[in-house]
Motif scaffolding. Structure first.
Motif, PDB file in Angstrom:
ATOM      1  N   UNK A 260       0.862  -1.179   0.000  1.00  0.00           N
ATOM      2  CA  UNK A 260       0.000   0.000   0.000  1.00  0.00           C
ATOM      3  C   UNK A 260       0.901   1.232   0.000  1.00  0.00           C
ATOM      4  N   UNK A 261       0.462   2.307  -0.660  1.00  0.00           N
ATOM      5  CA  UNK A 261       1.236   3.535  -0.668  1.00  0.00           C
ATOM      6  C   UNK A 261       2.319   3.532  -1.734  1.00  0.00           C
ATOM      7  N   UNK A 262       3.051   4.651  -1.814  1.00  0.00           N
ATOM      8  CA  UNK A 262       4.051   4.822  -2.881  1.00  0.00           C
ATOM      9  C   UNK A 262       5.125   5.810  -2.426  1.00  0.00           C
ATOM     10  N   UNK A 263       6.377   5.521  -2.787  1.00  0.00           N
ATOM     11  CA  UNK A 263       7.491   6.406  -2.445  1.00  0.00           C
ATOM     12  C   UNK A 263       7.754   7.474  -3.494  1.00  0.00           C
ATOM     13  N   UNK A 264       7.117   7.368  -4.652  1.00  0.00           N
ATOM     14  CA  UNK A 264       7.317   8.362  -5.705  1.00  0.00           C
ATOM     15  C   UNK A 264       6.443   9.580  -5.448  1.00  0.00           C
ATOM     16  N   UNK A 265       6.824  10.668  -6.065  1.00  0.00           N
ATOM     17  CA  UNK A 265       6.073  11.912  -5.914  1.00  0.00           C
ATOM     18  C   UNK A 265       5.751  12.473  -7.295  1.00  0.00           C
ATOM     19  N   UNK A 266       5.092  11.643  -8.115  1.00  0.00           N
ATOM     20  CA  UNK A 266       4.692  12.091  -9.455  1.00  0.00           C
ATOM     21  C   UNK A 266       3.807  13.328  -9.311  1.00  0.00           C
ATOM     22  N   UNK A 267       4.068  14.329 -10.132  1.00  0.00           N
ATOM     23  CA  UNK A 267       3.403  15.616  -9.931  1.00  0.00           C
ATOM     24  C   UNK A 267       1.907  15.583 -10.230  1.00  0.00           C
ATOM     25  N   UNK A 268       1.447  14.558 -10.960  1.00  0.00           N
ATOM     26  CA  UNK A 268       0.027  14.474 -11.307  1.00  0.00           C
ATOM     27  C   UNK A 268      -0.768  13.611 -10.327  1.00  0.00           C
ATOM     28  N   UNK A 269      -0.105  13.070  -9.311  1.00  0.00           N
ATOM     29  CA  UNK A 269      -0.708  12.045  -8.459  1.00  0.00           C
ATOM     30  C   UNK A 269      -0.754  12.495  -7.001  1.00  0.00           C
ATOM     31  N   UNK A 270      -1.804  12.107  -6.279  1.00  0.00           N
ATOM     32  CA  UNK A 270      -1.911  12.457  -4.856  1.00  0.00           C
ATOM     33  C   UNK A 270      -1.952  11.222  -3.960  1.00  0.00           C
ATOM     34  N   UNK A 271      -1.639  10.057  -4.525  1.00  0.00           N
ATOM     35  CA  UNK A 271      -1.692   8.826  -3.726  1.00  0.00           C
ATOM     36  C   UNK A 271      -0.810   8.909  -2.480  1.00  0.00           C
ATOM     37  N   UNK A 272       0.451   9.362  -2.572  1.00  0.00           N
ATOM     38  CA  UNK A 272       1.271   9.413  -1.354  1.00  0.00           C
ATOM     39  C   UNK A 272       0.670  10.280  -0.253  1.00  0.00           C
ATOM     40  N   UNK A 273       0.011  11.383  -0.639  1.00  0.00           N
ATOM     41  CA  UNK A 273      -0.591  12.247   0.381  1.00  0.00           C
ATOM     42  C   UNK A 273      -1.822  11.607   0.998  1.00  0.00           C
ATOM     43  N   UNK A 274      -2.457  10.678   0.289  1.00  0.00           N
ATOM     44  CA  UNK A 274      -3.643   9.994   0.807  1.00  0.00           C
ATOM     45  C   UNK A 274      -3.290   8.704   1.549  1.00  0.00           C
ATOM     46  N   UNK A 275      -2.320   7.954   1.003  1.00  0.00           N
ATOM     47  CA  UNK A 275      -2.033   6.623   1.540  1.00  0.00           C
ATOM     48  C   UNK A 275      -0.636   6.479   2.108  1.00  0.00           C
ATOM     49  N   UNK A 276       0.172   7.530   1.990  1.00  0.00           N
ATOM     50  CA  UNK A 276       1.488   7.503   2.582  1.00  0.00           C
ATOM     51  C   UNK A 276       2.519   6.795   1.732  1.00  0.00           C
ATOM     52  N   UNK A 277       3.716   6.636   2.300  1.00  0.00           N
ATOM     53  CA  UNK A 277       4.792   5.939   1.614  1.00  0.00           C
ATOM     54  C   UNK A 277       4.486   4.446   1.514  1.00  0.00           C
ATOM     55  N   UNK A 278       5.275   3.768   0.701  1.00  0.00           N
ATOM     56  CA  UNK A 278       5.068   2.344   0.452  1.00  0.00           C
ATOM     57  C   UNK A 278       5.206   1.519   1.730  1.00  0.00           C
ATOM     58  N   UNK A 279       4.252   0.638   1.955  1.00  0.00           N
ATOM     59  CA  UNK A 279       4.298  -0.318   3.063  1.00  0.00           C
ATOM     60  C   UNK A 279       4.013  -1.702   2.489  1.00  0.00           C
ATOM     61  N   UNK A 280       5.022  -2.572   2.504  1.00  0.00           N
ATOM     62  CA  UNK A 280       4.878  -3.916   1.947  1.00  0.00           C
ATOM     63  C   UNK A 280       4.237  -4.857   2.954  1.00  0.00           C
ATOM     64  N   UNK A 281       3.341  -5.695   2.474  1.00  0.00           N
ATOM     65  CA  UNK A 281       2.788  -6.751   3.332  1.00  0.00           C
ATOM     66  C   UNK A 281       3.859  -7.812   3.575  1.00  0.00           C
ATOM     67  N   UNK A 282       3.873  -8.439   4.735  1.00  0.00           N
ATOM     68  CA  UNK A 282       4.830  -9.530   4.966  1.00  0.00           C
ATOM     69  C   UNK A 282       4.673 -10.603   3.891  1.00  0.00           C
ATOM     70  N   UNK A 283       5.783 -11.114   3.397  1.00  0.00           N
ATOM     71  CA  UNK A 283       5.712 -12.075   2.301  1.00  0.00           C
ATOM     72  C   UNK A 283       5.007 -13.350   2.730  1.00  0.00           C
ATOM     73  N   UNK A 284       5.116 -13.715   4.007  1.00  0.00           N
ATOM     74  CA  UNK A 284       4.404 -14.907   4.492  1.00  0.00           C
ATOM     75  C   UNK A 284       2.898 -14.703   4.400  1.00  0.00           C
ATOM     76  N   UNK A 285       2.452 -13.475   4.681  1.00  0.00           N
ATOM     77  CA  UNK A 285       1.023 -13.148   4.625  1.00  0.00           C
ATOM     78  C   UNK A 285       0.522 -13.171   3.185  1.00  0.00           C
TER      79      UNK A 285
END
Length: 344
Positions: A58-83
């Motif tokens: 969930x989330x994204x570390x990029x800051x593409x100028x046309x996108x607001x996902x990071x401001x809504x969902x924050x930086x990238x958070x990976x689910x545990x691979x076991x999950x």
């Protein structure tokens, strides 16, 4: 260790939450929870029984100028691979034939946890994009990758496609081809490198299907820069393409850029873009006439090949078939978007 310490209930690896809880419940049965116990292991699916979306982060570390996902969902958070693998395995056991791997930035999977080692099935497993693809490829289902940012390590997944471990399908959002526009978008800006990589991917896996999305009418886009995009499209010869006229999103940095493009110009460029791509797509579909393709049946008479993601790509039309089964189809003709054939 258990011989030396008989009172130890179980020994597991680090971060193996599922293994710990399984051992606990073997010795102390889990109390009945009327709110959750009736939910199946695969959760509640909103897709047909034979395919499912598998979200890995969930989330994204990029800051593409046309996108607001990071401001809504924050930086990238990976689910545990076991999950992730537990969910994927449960879905396949329940009859799912195709897993569509999604996130805001699928190929960045694991970067936030420094690719730490997790555990699945009692074995160590790296939390990274390649490890994830390799593990999912062992489940025996179709694995389709979406929203893959073109990092250099993406090249490593192409051999898995050539070996049939995962579907030869890659969804890479390039967004544009003009270096200046890409810099304004805060996206990678080397068109020549992109074209070189596309050639390398096709050499390594000739059957690969490449999908991408683009934005036309971005603030400041000139006619010459739009022509650069059209020239890239002709040279790249992508299989599947989506195109959007730029639309301001509240809170996006691109809204403050100078020289906005008029709405009628945006739409005119989008139409020209799609006219070029339709010729490319039509030619690629025509090249499949006379070939036999394997399809996953979505409903009687309609299925999808490895080149077709649900709802966004074309379909293969034929007579008969049951949802969720595979079928071999001899392609007899093609139209602008779909293939038509008969079952063998």
């Amino acid at each position: 260790m258990q011989k030396a310490h008989p009172s130890v209930l179980a020994v597991t690896g680090p971060h193996d939450t599922d293994g710990v809880m399984q051992a606990v419940h073997e010795h102390l049965p889990k109390p009945h929870d009327p709110y959750t116990d009736l939910i199946p292991d695969i959760g509640v699916k909103l897709t047909p029984k034979h395919y499912a979306y598998l979200k890995v982060s969930e989330g994204c570390n990029h800051r593409c100028s046309f996108c607001i996902i990071p401001s809504m969902r924050g930086d990238l958070v990976s689910r545990p691979i076991s999950e992730v693998m537990l969910e994927a395995g449960n879905l396949v056991k329940a009859g799912v034939k195709e897993l569509l791997v999604i996130s805001q930035d699928t190929s960045a999977y694991g970067v936030d946890v420094k690719y730490r080692t997790g555990f699945f099935g009692g074995k160590p497993l790296k939390t990274n994009f390649i490890g994830l693809c390799r593990s999912l490829g062992s489940l025996g289902a179709w694995i389709r990758l979406h929203y893959v940012y073109p990092y250099p390590h993406v090249d490593e997944v192409i051999p898995l496609m050539a070996e049939g471990k995962i579907l030869p399908y890659l969804d890479v959002p390039f967004q544009h081809a003009s270096p200046r526009i890409l810099r304004l978008m805060k996206r990678p800006a080397s068109t020549e490198k992109v074209l070189s990589r596309l050639r390398a991917w096709r050499e390594a896996c000739p059957d690969i299907t490449l999908r991408s999305t683009f934005i036309v009418g971005f603030p400041g886009e000139t006619e010459a820069e739009f022509s650069e995009l059209l020239n890239f499209l002709k040279e790249a010869q992508l299989d599947r393409v989506g195109c959007f006229a730029y639309s301001p999103v509240e809170g996006a940095a691109a809204n403050d850029l100078p020289a906005p493009v008029a709405e009628e110009v945006k739409e005119e460029r989008r139409a020209r873009f799609m006219a070029v791509q339709e010729k490319i797509s039509s030619g690629k579909l025509q090249a499949k006439v006379g070939k036999v393709v394997k399809v996953l049946v979505d409903q009687p008479g309609v299925g999808r090949s490895s080149a077709d993601a649900p709802q966004i790509d074309g379909v293969v039309r034929f007579k008969g078939g049951k949802p969720g089964e595979f079928a071999e189809i001899l392609i007899q003709r093609a139209d602008e978007h779909d293939l038509h054939g008969r079952r063998l």
